[in-house]
Design an enzyme around this catalytic site. Structure first.
Site, mmCIF file in Angstrom:
data_model
loop_
_atom_site.group_PDB
_atom_site.id
_atom_site.type_symbol
_atom_site.label_atom_id
_atom_site.label_comp_id
_atom_site.label_asym_id
_atom_site.label_seq_id
_atom_site.Cartn_x
_atom_site.Cartn_y
_atom_site.Cartn_z
ATOM 1 N N HIS A 295 -3.802 -4.612 0.718
ATOM 2 C CA HIS A 295 -3.256 -5.048 2.008
ATOM 3 C C HIS A 295 -3.196 -6.576 2.056
ATOM 4 O O HIS A 295 -4.049 -7.227 2.651
ATOM 5 C CB HIS A 295 -4.086 -4.468 3.160
ATOM 6 C CG HIS A 295 -3.739 -3.046 3.457
ATOM 7 N ND1 HIS A 295 -2.661 -2.705 4.244
ATOM 8 C CD2 HIS A 295 -4.296 -1.888 3.041
ATOM 9 C CE1 HIS A 295 -2.571 -1.384 4.310
ATOM 10 N NE2 HIS A 295 -3.548 -0.866 3.590
ATOM 11 N N GLU B 179 -1.281 -8.391 3.734
ATOM 12 C CA GLU B 179 -1.086 -8.914 5.102
ATOM 13 C C GLU B 179 -2.417 -9.263 5.757
ATOM 14 O O GLU B 179 -2.485 -10.178 6.569
ATOM 15 C CB GLU B 179 -0.279 -7.915 5.947
ATOM 16 C CG GLU B 179 -1.037 -6.756 6.581
ATOM 17 C CD GLU B 179 -1.469 -5.670 5.594
ATOM 18 O OE1 GLU B 179 -1.137 -5.773 4.398
ATOM 19 O OE2 GLU B 179 -2.143 -4.706 6.043
ATOM 20 N N CYS C 140 0.832 -1.203 0.000
ATOM 21 C CA CYS C 140 0.000 0.000 0.000
ATOM 22 C C CYS C 140 0.870 1.258 0.000
ATOM 23 O O CYS C 140 1.529 1.533 -0.991
ATOM 24 C CB CYS C 140 -0.992 -0.029 1.159
ATOM 25 S SG CYS C 140 -2.389 1.088 0.906
#
Ligand code: MN
Length: 254
Positions: free
Chosen positions: A222, A224, A116
């Site tokens: 994102h 993660e 990001c």
């Protein structure tokens, strides 16, 4: 030895004091980043934005890989622009630290993974530019890139370029992703190539031109937060940790 991966943190200022917690500054990193690194076999080390450019080389010297995390907007002076009214929160300490850190990481050649904001910092530090605000600069016709649903939910798709590192990592030509950004890459830095686009033309992933000599991979979504939603998101962390391990072995052998 497992490779050591530096994960950049952000700075938070508490504006309300309570009986048990006085006013103060805190560092903060989403646990998903460090857990993603650990589950991929790396040793995550959280890097607080406390030092100037003099120390960035020393910090990078203790790392095998760097993960630039998501967060606040990068100040547009880093790509030669004045702030637009739609620019969101900027944290000068973080900007200065991450750009210095990134330049030191590029000099040392350690594998870099950007997420990001991390992808945007990477592009700007390498000479590219950003849209400061997608809706006001590109109009409302595009996809909705600022979702209001939970972070693990995909809201749009990206098309991955065949033959790219991102295609090798994801194992497919499309990936369903979340979207939490109001900024995007405008002019791409010369050393980078686009590896995924959204349907409205927004750049959603980039990588270095020659991955074997310089491992740089970055995504606008994102990843993660989507590690539980699809193996393709976990694989970015694994590819980064593997590259960091190879780099560390190469250094040891040299
Ligand atoms: Mn998006």
């Amino acid at each position: 030895m497992a490779p050591v991966i530096g994960v950049t943190a952000t700075l938070k200022e508490d504006l309300e004091t309570t009986a048990t917690r006085p006013l103060g500054k805190f560092i903060r990193t989403d646990f998903d980043y460090v857990e993603g690194v650990a589950q991929a076999g790396g040793v995550p080390v959280v890097l607080p934005p406390v030092v100037g450019h003099r120390d960035a080389g020393d910090i990078v010297g203790s790392l095998d890989g760097l993960l630039l995390s998501g967060g606040s907007d990068l100040h547009p002076s880093y790509y030669g622009e004045e702030p637009l009214p739609e620019l969101d929160i900027v944290i000068p300490e973080r900007d200065e630290f991450e750009v210095a850190l990134l330049k030191a990481a590029l000099r040392r050649g350690i594998p870099i993974f950007g997420i990001c904001r991390g992808m945007q910092v990477l592009n700007a530090a390498l000479g590219g530019t950003l849209y400061q605000d997608i809706p006001s600069q590109l109009g409302p016709e595009g996809l909705r890139h600022c979702q209001e649903t939970p972070k693990w939910q995909a809201t749009h798709e990206v098309e991955v370029r065949g033959g790219s590192a991102a295609a090798g990592i994801t194992g497919g030509d499309t990936v369903k992703v979340n979207s939490y950004h109001h900024q995007a890459i405008k002019d791409l830095a010369e050393d980078l190539v686009v590896s995924a686009y959204a349907a409205d033309g927004i750049v959603e992933a980039v990588e270095s031109r020659d991955l074997s000599s310089r491992w740089i991979v970055a995504v606008q979504w994102h990843a993660e937060a989507m590690r539980g939603a699809g193996v393709e998101h976990r694989r970015f962390f694994e590819a980064h940790v593997d590259a960091a391990e190879r780099h560390a072995l190469g250094r040891a052998a040299a």
